[in-house]
Design an enzyme around this catalytic site. Structure first.
Site, PDB file in Angstrom:
ATOM      1  N   GLY A  46       0.846  -1.192   0.000  1.00 56.05           N
ATOM      2  CA  GLY A  46       0.000   0.000   0.000  1.00 56.05           C
ATOM      3  C   GLY A  46       0.877   1.236   0.000  1.00 56.05           C
ATOM      4  CD  GLN A  51       3.508   5.747   3.001  1.00 55.91           C
ATOM      5  OE1 GLN A  51       2.573   5.230   2.402  1.00 55.91           O
ATOM      6  NE2 GLN A  51       4.474   5.024   3.548  1.00 55.91           N
ATOM      7  CB  CYS A  91       5.539   2.082   7.767  1.00 57.41           C
ATOM      8  SG  CYS A  91       5.017   3.583   6.923  1.00 57.41           S
ATOM      9  CG  LEU A  92       6.829   1.030   1.686  1.00 60.55           C
ATOM     10  CD1 LEU A  92       6.124   1.351   0.374  1.00 60.55           C
ATOM     11  CD2 LEU A  92       7.984   0.066   1.451  1.00 60.55           C
ATOM     12  CG  HIS A 133      -0.357   1.146   7.416  1.00 57.77           C
ATOM     13  ND1 HIS A 133       0.606   0.682   8.291  1.00 57.77           N
ATOM     14  CD2 HIS A 133       0.314   1.942   6.546  1.00 57.77           C
ATOM     15  CE1 HIS A 133       1.789   1.188   7.968  1.00 57.77           C
ATOM     16  NE2 HIS A 133       1.643   1.955   6.899  1.00 57.77           N
ATOM     17  CD  GLU A 134      -1.138   2.428   2.940  1.00 56.30           C
ATOM     18  OE1 GLU A 134      -0.598   3.547   3.080  1.00 56.30           O
ATOM     19  OE2 GLU A 134      -0.495   1.366   2.979  1.00 56.30           O
ATOM     20  CG  HIS A 137       0.597   6.667   5.919  1.00 59.33           C
ATOM     21  ND1 HIS A 137       1.725   7.110   6.583  1.00 59.33           N
ATOM     22  CD2 HIS A 137       0.845   5.363   5.603  1.00 59.33           C
ATOM     23  CE1 HIS A 137       2.601   6.107   6.671  1.00 59.33           C
ATOM     24  NE2 HIS A 137       2.089   5.029   6.084  1.00 59.33           N
TER      25      HIS A 137
HETATM   26  O1  GNR Z   1       4.198  -2.608   2.487  1.00 60.87           O
HETATM   27  C1  GNR Z   1       3.585  -2.475   3.552  1.00 60.87           C
HETATM   28  N1  GNR Z   1       3.298  -3.573   4.300  1.00 60.87           N
HETATM   29  C2  GNR Z   1       2.449  -3.552   5.377  1.00 60.87           C
HETATM   30  C3  GNR Z   1       2.445  -4.661   6.211  1.00 60.87           C
HETATM   31  C4  GNR Z   1       1.619  -4.701   7.303  1.00 60.87           C
HETATM   32  C5  GNR Z   1       0.775  -3.650   7.552  1.00 60.87           C
HETATM   33  C6  GNR Z   1       0.765  -2.525   6.746  1.00 60.87           C
HETATM   34  C7  GNR Z   1       1.600  -2.487   5.652  1.00 60.87           C
HETATM   35  S1  GNR Z   1       1.573  -1.100   4.620  1.00 60.87           S
HETATM   36  C8  GNR Z   1       3.218  -1.121   4.033  1.00 60.87           C
HETATM   37  C9  GNR Z   1       3.420  -0.052   2.992  1.00 60.87           C
HETATM   38  C10 GNR Z   1       3.228   1.295   3.629  1.00 60.87           C
HETATM   39  O2  GNR Z   1       4.020   1.814   4.371  1.00 60.87           O
HETATM   40  N2  GNR Z   1       2.103   1.890   3.386  1.00 60.87           N
HETATM   41  O3  GNR Z   1       1.841   3.076   3.949  1.00 60.87           O
HETATM   42 NI    NI Z   2       3.014   3.146   5.801  1.00 61.16          NI
END
Ligand code: GNR
Ligand code: NI
Length: 174
Positions: A46, A51, A91-92, A133-134, A137
């Site tokens: 995601g 980001q 998270c990236l 999660h997104e 953000h």
């Molecule tokens: O790549 C991602 N893997 C992930 C694994 C578990 C819970 C959430 C994520 S999202 C993350 C990519 C990211 O940072 N998205 O904002």
């Molecule tokens: Ni993230």
């Protein structure tokens, strides 16, 4: 298409609250393409516009192993949450760190797709985790904010230390 730079914690820009998208114009469509390229390249499941330093309510996701189930969500609203699930998240924007986060198990979300169609969907499993999660953000929240103060401190200190050591070696490497 272009690969975009991903903001890294503790950038204050990751705390900006994203604005609603009023018009899905060419600029938004290009951003969607670039976000997919960036997410698939990372690789991640995601990516939120926040980001990549674009502060509008847009996210992309693809939790398939073949990277062939792209999902675009514009102006997502969570209408209902049910149950509880704890999953390990990464998270990236915080590479190399992971933590267990408690979230709703099932969510019902309204959003616009990339063509502006209004969609109502139910999400469960990994896609539910990812969408929550997104959306976090887009509100300037990180998975770190869901961890205990102790665990968050530990990660913050480790990132600070990592950063100090990089600075030190770049000085000694002429
Ligand atoms: O790549 C991602 N893997 C992930 C694994 C578990 C819970 C959430 C994520 S999202 C993350 C990519 C990211 O940072 N998205 O904002
Ligand atoms: Ni993230």
């Amino acid at each position: 298409m272009a690969k975009l730079k991903i903001l890294k914690f503790p950038s204050p820009k990751l705390r900006i609250k994203a604005k609603e998208i009023k018009d899905i114009d060419k600029k938004i469509k290009i951003k969607i393409d670039d976000m997919f390229e960036t997410m698939y390249d990372a690789p991640g499941i995601g990516l939120a516009a926040t980001q990549v330093d674009f502060h509008y309510r847009l996210l992309v996701a693809d939790v398939s192993s073949e990277q062939n189930e792209p999902l675009v969500m514009i102006n997502p609203i969570v209408n209902k949450k049910e149950g509880v699930a704890i999953n390990q998240e990464g998270c990236l924007s915080i590479p190399g760190y992971f933590g267990d986060v408690e979230r709703a198990k099932t969510i019902w979300v309204s959003y616009l797709d990339g063509l502006g169609n209004k969609i109502d969907s139910e999400f469960d499993g990994l896609l539910s985790v990812c969408v929550q999660h997104e959306i976090d953000h887009l509100d300037g929240k990180l998975f770190l904010d869901h961890l205990s103060e102790a665990k968050r401190q530990r990660i913050r200190k480790s990132i600070d230390k990592e950063k100090r050591q990089r600075t030190k070696s770049s000085k000694s490497n002429i």
